[in-house]
Design an enzyme around this catalytic site. Sequence first.
Site, mmCIF file in Angstrom:
data_model
loop_
_atom_site.group_PDB
_atom_site.id
_atom_site.type_symbol
_atom_site.label_atom_id
_atom_site.label_comp_id
_atom_site.label_asym_id
_atom_site.label_seq_id
_atom_site.Cartn_x
_atom_site.Cartn_y
_atom_site.Cartn_z
ATOM 1 N N PHE A 141 1.120 -1.008 0.043
ATOM 2 C CA PHE A 141 0.387 -0.031 -0.144
ATOM 3 C C PHE A 141 0.591 0.910 0.082
ATOM 4 O O PHE A 141 1.462 1.380 1.329
ATOM 5 C CB PHE A 141 -0.900 0.023 1.205
ATOM 6 C CG PHE A 141 -2.302 1.047 0.920
ATOM 7 C CD1 PHE A 141 -2.469 1.166 0.253
ATOM 8 C CD2 PHE A 141 -1.777 2.424 1.746
ATOM 9 C CE1 PHE A 141 -3.816 2.353 0.148
ATOM 10 C CE2 PHE A 141 -2.175 4.009 1.500
ATOM 11 C CZ PHE A 141 -3.593 3.979 1.031
ATOM 12 N N ASP A 226 9.649 2.925 1.937
ATOM 13 C CA ASP A 226 8.006 3.680 2.270
ATOM 14 C C ASP A 226 7.704 3.615 3.893
ATOM 15 O O ASP A 226 6.675 2.362 4.050
ATOM 16 C CB ASP A 226 6.452 3.091 1.452
ATOM 17 C CG ASP A 226 5.740 4.002 1.734
ATOM 18 O OD1 ASP A 226 5.011 4.727 2.462
ATOM 19 O OD2 ASP A 226 4.209 4.387 1.144
ATOM 20 N N LYS A 255 2.248 11.137 7.439
ATOM 21 C CA LYS A 255 1.684 10.707 8.397
ATOM 22 C C LYS A 255 2.179 11.489 10.723
ATOM 23 O O LYS A 255 2.094 12.576 10.531
ATOM 24 C CB LYS A 255 1.262 9.357 8.900
ATOM 25 C CG LYS A 255 0.837 8.843 7.862
ATOM 26 C CD LYS A 255 -0.347 7.284 7.704
ATOM 27 C CE LYS A 255 -1.127 7.058 6.342
ATOM 28 N NZ LYS A 255 -0.826 5.801 6.172
HETATM 29 C C1 LIG Z 1 -1.150 6.065 4.469
HETATM 30 C C2 LIG Z 1 -0.577 5.475 3.683
HETATM 31 C C3 LIG Z 1 0.341 6.558 2.703
HETATM 32 C C4 LIG Z 1 -0.281 7.127 1.962
HETATM 33 O O1 LIG Z 1 -0.421 7.639 2.557
HETATM 34 P P1 LIG Z 1 -1.841 9.496 2.529
HETATM 35 O O2 LIG Z 1 -0.722 10.544 3.452
HETATM 36 O O3 LIG Z 1 -2.635 8.886 2.994
HETATM 37 O O4 LIG Z 1 -2.023 9.719 0.753
HETATM 38 C C5 LIG Z 1 1.485 6.146 1.983
HETATM 39 N N1 LIG Z 1 2.263 4.581 1.933
HETATM 40 C C6 LIG Z 1 1.652 4.005 3.318
HETATM 41 C C7 LIG Z 1 2.657 2.193 3.971
HETATM 42 C C8 LIG Z 1 1.103 4.652 4.228
HETATM 43 O O5 LIG Z 1 0.185 3.748 5.260
#
Ligand SMILES: *Cc1c(COP(=O)(O)O)cnc(C)c1O
Length: 401
Positions: A141, A226, A255
């Site tokens: 994700f 990520d 985040k």
């Molecule tokens: C939440 C998340 C994203 C995307 O972030 P947004 O601020 O919602 O665009 C990308 N990668 C990971 C692992 C995430 O948990």
Amino acid sequence: MQNSDYFIHLEEEYGAHNYHPLDVVISKGEGVWVTDVEGNKYLDCLSAYSALNQGHNHPKIKQAVIDQLDRLTLTSRAFRNDKLGLFYKKLSDMTGYEMSLPMNSGAEAVETGIKVARKWGYLVKGIPQNKAEIIVAEGNFHGRTTTIISFTSEEDYKKDFGPFTPGFPMVKYGDIDALRDAINENTAAIMLEPIQGENGILIPPKGYLKDVEALCRENNILFMADEIQTGLGRTGALFASQHEGVRPDITIIGKALSGGFYPISAVLADKSILGLIEPGQHGSTFGGNPLAATIGIAALEVIEEENLVENSKIMGEYMLDYLEEIPKKNIKDIRGKGLFIGVELKHELGGARRFAEELKKRGILVKETHTHILRLAPPLIIDKETIDWMLPILREVLLMD
Ligand SMILES: *Cc1c(COP(=O)(O)O)cnc(C)c1O
């Protein structure tokens, strides 16, 4: 008095239904607690998918916001401001990367990481134009833009949204041989979550990340992590990659970089990589604005000053120890690192949603992920007393018929 039903009606009637939230209408938050419009109090065990590692409305971050609101909010990058440089410096000092590139949402930072890795592939590695590949993992994700959903393995995330962006071969997560087989002379990067959050707190086999790093070095490939969800203390280390002593070439964060006040994300790397980006080649109107920079600095300081990384580790281990003692009536598997814990329920139970609903009734907010998994990820400021209140309730619900 307008009650929950009224606000739910408004959302359902006038908003796109791209989420299926629990029907709790929150109007106030402080620390690990939130209150709904009826005045019911809940422990937040999701932390806005780890954007609230510092807890709701952290007083220090809030004060920084208020002070900055009196001064300056946005200049755009057409001009400089007196906060962005300080934010860069703070990020660099804390993470050990030489440079950063600030964006807003996590998905934007992932897009940025992809662009940077491709540019490195062409300029440094010498990959022929338009041939660069970035290997990704099944179950990943990374966000919701059209390029990012081009390489999701979730049918629902991409159905009816094509055509898609090419250049992202996909391999099984945690399988180093599959990764080795997917590499060719056009491979610019490998992009992974060190722990797959949305895929249900999936921890790869021990040594995998280390092996990925070695494979990248051997083949002149960038390792891009990520850490938008796993980073900034969530797993009991500043970055989840550090559990294996790995230092990716590019780390993407978001985040909790804002402590939940404002969307802030960043791509972290050394000069040999981020230095390749030249004026005009990438940008964002809001990325790196002085309000965001101020919030980012305060959010990072809170992580340090309150030892949130250490607290996550200690409280996470404490929680895991307790959870593992619960009879396996409904539980298929429990896994986690730090305060990033997944409880996978037996699939014949038909999903975790009803357990989340039951926990809500008892004052704990969690969300099911991938149908069968409950993610337990409270703010990292949580103390033992609160955990001791929560655990017996969790136990009771995990043992229900
Ligand atoms: C939440 C998340 C994203 C995307 O972030 P947004 O601020 O919602 O665009 C990308 N990668 C990971 C692992 C995430 O948990």
